[in-house]
Design an enzyme around this catalytic site. Structure first.
Site, PDB file in Angstrom:
ATOM      1  N   SER A 144       0.851  -1.193   0.000  1.00 16.47           N
ATOM      2  CA  SER A 144       0.000   0.000   0.000  1.00 16.47           C
ATOM      3  C   SER A 144       0.884   1.239   0.000  1.00 16.47           C
ATOM      4  O   SER A 144       2.015   1.208   0.511  1.00 16.47           O
ATOM      5  CB  SER A 144      -0.893   0.005   1.249  1.00 16.47           C
ATOM      6  OG  SER A 144      -1.567   1.245   1.392  1.00 16.47           O
ATOM      7  N   TYR A 157      -3.064  -0.971  10.171  1.00 14.70           N
ATOM      8  CA  TYR A 157      -3.043  -1.368   8.768  1.00 14.70           C
ATOM      9  C   TYR A 157      -1.787  -0.815   8.099  1.00 14.70           C
ATOM     10  O   TYR A 157      -1.077  -1.527   7.391  1.00 14.70           O
ATOM     11  CB  TYR A 157      -4.291  -0.841   8.055  1.00 14.70           C
ATOM     12  CG  TYR A 157      -4.325  -1.115   6.565  1.00 14.70           C
ATOM     13  CD1 TYR A 157      -4.799  -2.318   6.073  1.00 14.70           C
ATOM     14  CD2 TYR A 157      -3.879  -0.157   5.662  1.00 14.70           C
ATOM     15  CE1 TYR A 157      -4.841  -2.573   4.707  1.00 14.70           C
ATOM     16  CE2 TYR A 157      -3.907  -0.399   4.294  1.00 14.70           C
ATOM     17  CZ  TYR A 157      -4.394  -1.609   3.828  1.00 14.70           C
ATOM     18  OH  TYR A 157      -4.410  -1.846   2.468  1.00 14.70           O
TER      19      TYR A 157
END
Length: 252
Positions: A144, A157
């Site tokens: 990400s 996350y």
């Protein structure tokens, strides 16, 4: 080396989001690879199978013993497997001032990091055997842009994806003398079901990259064999990381 050369591609986490979006066009590549969709939800696997994909039920949050059996079964059925895309991921919001759910913290790291490392370790012997025969293979973790620039509202996350990014960088160095290619996919904020459970879909939809646009650009990076496939805002952050000279692990 381009994933265009792959004969059999396993997409883990193919029942939704980026994994699903990539699985179908991969099967349509000119080289016509066999594409195996793996995920938890059988009804979605059935849907993908109806569109010409192979389908395997696999829960990345399962025990190590179950994952070992899953991988052994996949390799027994698909001995030509030479590419894996690791797309599974979950996301929660945490605020340490108001209290956190430690079960969610552990679940996030299990799905986003520990399961990926476990699966890579289980597939590596097969890929090393291919390499010894002079045959290429591909490992493509999906990290990400938040691995490079964290978002405080998704604190854990971001940390899990940063761990996976670091792992991918070092794995590439360890495998540099083999024919195993590590292509890291680094998405920006992308249209995805990932945000539905948090109730943030409406707000984020004003900023995210449409899934179709993202898929097209990412597929292009895979076909070019880019080691880091970062597009949109993630691409801009990655460019800054590269310009800093801190774009890889220490070379020892």
């Amino acid at each position: 080396m381009s994933i265009d050369s792959a004969k059999t591609i396993l997409v883990i986490g193919a029942t939704s989001g980026i994994g699903r979006a990539l699985a179908l066009p991969l099967a349509a590549l000119p080289s016509k690879p066999t594409v195996i969709a793996a995920g938890r939800r059988q009804e979605r696997l059935d849907e993908l199978a109806s569109q010409g994909l192979e389908a395997v039920q696999l829960d990345v949050a399962a025990s190590r013993e179950v994952l070992q059996k899953n991988v052994a079964d996949i390799l027994a059925k698909y001995p030509n497997l030479d590419a894996i895309i690791l797309a599974s991921g979950i996301q929660y919001q945490h605020n340490f001032k108001s209290g956190i759910n430690l079960d969610e913290i552990h679940q996030e790291f299990t799905v986003n990091y520990f399961s990926i490392v476990t699966l890579v370790s289980l597939f590596i012997p097969h890929f090393l055997a291919l390499s010894e025969k002079g045959l290429p293979s591909w490992i493509s973790p999906i990290t990400s842009g938040l691995a490079l620039m964290p978002a405080p509202q998704v604190i854990n996350y971001s940390a899990s994806k940063a761990a996976l990014h670091s792992f991918s960088e070092s794995l590439r160095v360890q495998l540099a003398d083999t024919k195993i290619n590590v292509l890291e996919i680094i998405p920006p904020l992308v249209e995805s079901e990932l945000h539905d459970a948090q109730g943030t879909t409406e707000a984020l939809s004003k900023f995210w990259m449409p899934l179709d646009e993202y898929t097209s650009k990412t597929l292009d990076g895979l076909r070019k064999g880019d080691k880091h496939i970062a597009v949109g805002t993630a691409g801009k952050v990655w460019d800054k990381v590269q310009s800093s000279g801190l774009d890889g692990p220490y070379k020892v």
